[in-house]
Design a protein around this motif. Sequence first.
Motif, PDB file in Angstrom:
ATOM      1  N   GLN A  33       0.819  -1.212   0.000  1.00 56.42           N
ATOM      2  CA  GLN A  33       0.000   0.000   0.000  1.00 56.42           C
ATOM      3  C   GLN A  33       0.857   1.268   0.000  1.00 56.42           C
ATOM      4  OE1 GLN A  33      -2.650   0.048   3.363  1.00 56.42           O
ATOM      5  NE2 GLN A  33      -4.379   0.612   2.088  1.00 56.42           N
ATOM      6  N   ASP A  34       2.001   1.234   0.674  1.00 55.68           N
ATOM      7  CA  ASP A  34       2.857   2.419   0.763  1.00 55.68           C
ATOM      8  C   ASP A  34       3.718   2.633  -0.476  1.00 55.68           C
ATOM      9  OD1 ASP A  34       1.912   3.026   3.327  1.00 55.68           O
ATOM     10  OD2 ASP A  34       3.387   1.706   4.263  1.00 55.68           O
ATOM     11  N   ASP A  35       4.028   1.578  -1.199  1.00 52.49           N
ATOM     12  CA  ASP A  35       4.860   1.687  -2.404  1.00 52.49           C
ATOM     13  C   ASP A  35       4.447   0.597  -3.394  1.00 52.49           C
ATOM     14  OD1 ASP A  35       6.765   2.665  -4.123  1.00 52.49           O
ATOM     15  OD2 ASP A  35       8.458   1.713  -3.110  1.00 52.49           O
ATOM     16  N   PRO A  36       3.306   0.777  -4.075  1.00 54.28           N
ATOM     17  CA  PRO A  36       2.774  -0.247  -4.979  1.00 54.28           C
ATOM     18  C   PRO A  36       3.574  -0.381  -6.271  1.00 54.28           C
ATOM     19  CG  PRO A  36       1.429   1.713  -5.082  1.00 54.28           C
ATOM     20  CD  PRO A  36       2.452   1.959  -4.013  1.00 54.28           C
ATOM     21  N   TYR A  37       3.304  -1.459  -6.983  1.00 51.26           N
ATOM     22  CA  TYR A  37       3.959  -1.709  -8.265  1.00 51.26           C
ATOM     23  C   TYR A  37       3.446  -0.748  -9.325  1.00 51.26           C
ATOM     24  CZ  TYR A  37       5.538  -6.032  -6.155  1.00 51.26           C
ATOM     25  OH  TYR A  37       6.125  -6.938  -5.324  1.00 51.26           O
ATOM     26  N   TRP A  38       4.366  -0.292 -10.195  1.00 53.90           N
ATOM     27  CA  TRP A  38       4.020   0.638 -11.259  1.00 53.90           C
ATOM     28  C   TRP A  38       4.356   0.120 -12.639  1.00 53.90           C
ATOM     29  CZ3 TRP A  38       1.306   5.114 -11.291  1.00 53.90           C
ATOM     30  CH2 TRP A  38       0.938   5.602 -10.036  1.00 53.90           C
ATOM     31  N   ALA A  39       5.370  -0.755 -12.723  1.00 55.99           N
ATOM     32  CA  ALA A  39       5.834  -1.154 -14.055  1.00 55.99           C
ATOM     33  C   ALA A  39       6.543  -2.498 -14.013  1.00 55.99           C
ATOM     34  CB  ALA A  39       6.779  -0.086 -14.605  1.00 55.99           C
ATOM     35  N   VAL A  40       6.762  -3.043 -15.210  1.00 56.70           N
ATOM     36  CA  VAL A  40       7.608  -4.226 -15.390  1.00 56.70           C
ATOM     37  C   VAL A  40       8.881  -3.721 -16.061  1.00 56.70           C
ATOM     38  CG1 VAL A  40       7.859  -6.456 -16.533  1.00 56.70           C
ATOM     39  CG2 VAL A  40       5.625  -5.761 -15.638  1.00 56.70           C
ATOM     40  N   LEU A  41      10.016  -4.063 -15.469  1.00 55.46           N
ATOM     41  CA  LEU A  41      11.307  -3.631 -15.996  1.00 55.46           C
ATOM     42  C   LEU A  41      12.121  -4.839 -16.409  1.00 55.46           C
ATOM     43  CD1 LEU A  41      13.517  -1.412 -16.393  1.00 55.46           C
ATOM     44  CD2 LEU A  41      14.220  -1.911 -14.047  1.00 55.46           C
ATOM     45  N   SER A  42      12.711  -4.764 -17.584  1.00 55.13           N
ATOM     46  CA  SER A  42      13.669  -5.764 -18.037  1.00 55.13           C
ATOM     47  C   SER A  42      15.032  -5.282 -17.542  1.00 55.13           C
ATOM     48  CB  SER A  42      13.633  -5.863 -19.565  1.00 55.13           C
ATOM     49  OG  SER A  42      14.595  -6.772 -20.021  1.00 55.13           O
ATOM     50  N   CYS A  43      15.670  -6.065 -16.678  1.00 52.62           N
ATOM     51  CA  CYS A  43      16.937  -5.661 -16.062  1.00 52.62           C
ATOM     52  C   CYS A  43      17.885  -5.098 -17.127  1.00 52.62           C
ATOM     53  CB  CYS A  43      17.583  -6.845 -15.360  1.00 52.62           C
ATOM     54  SG  CYS A  43      19.249  -6.521 -14.743  1.00 52.62           S
TER      55      CYS A  43
END
Length: 87
Positions: A33-43
Amino acid sequence: MVAELSIVTEWLPEQMEPGSIFVLENAGAVGDQDDPYWAVLSCPECGTLGLITGGRCAAWSRSSAGSNVCPAQFVIEDEQVVPRQPN
């Protein structure tokens, strides 16, 4: 390591290259809740896909590869990948 992120607009995981980022449709609605997921990143180093939080997108915290064998650590600053030395 790739130095700049490449924003992709279509979810095609097999076509994501190292440094590609895909912003989720429900960005901010999943995860902590404090820092939710925003994206998918390819390393940027190994290409392993992993979810990243809003804080990591905004350089609030260090990111690392989504792989157990890749030692890459980095910070995302204005679509740039800044390598970090492991602690």
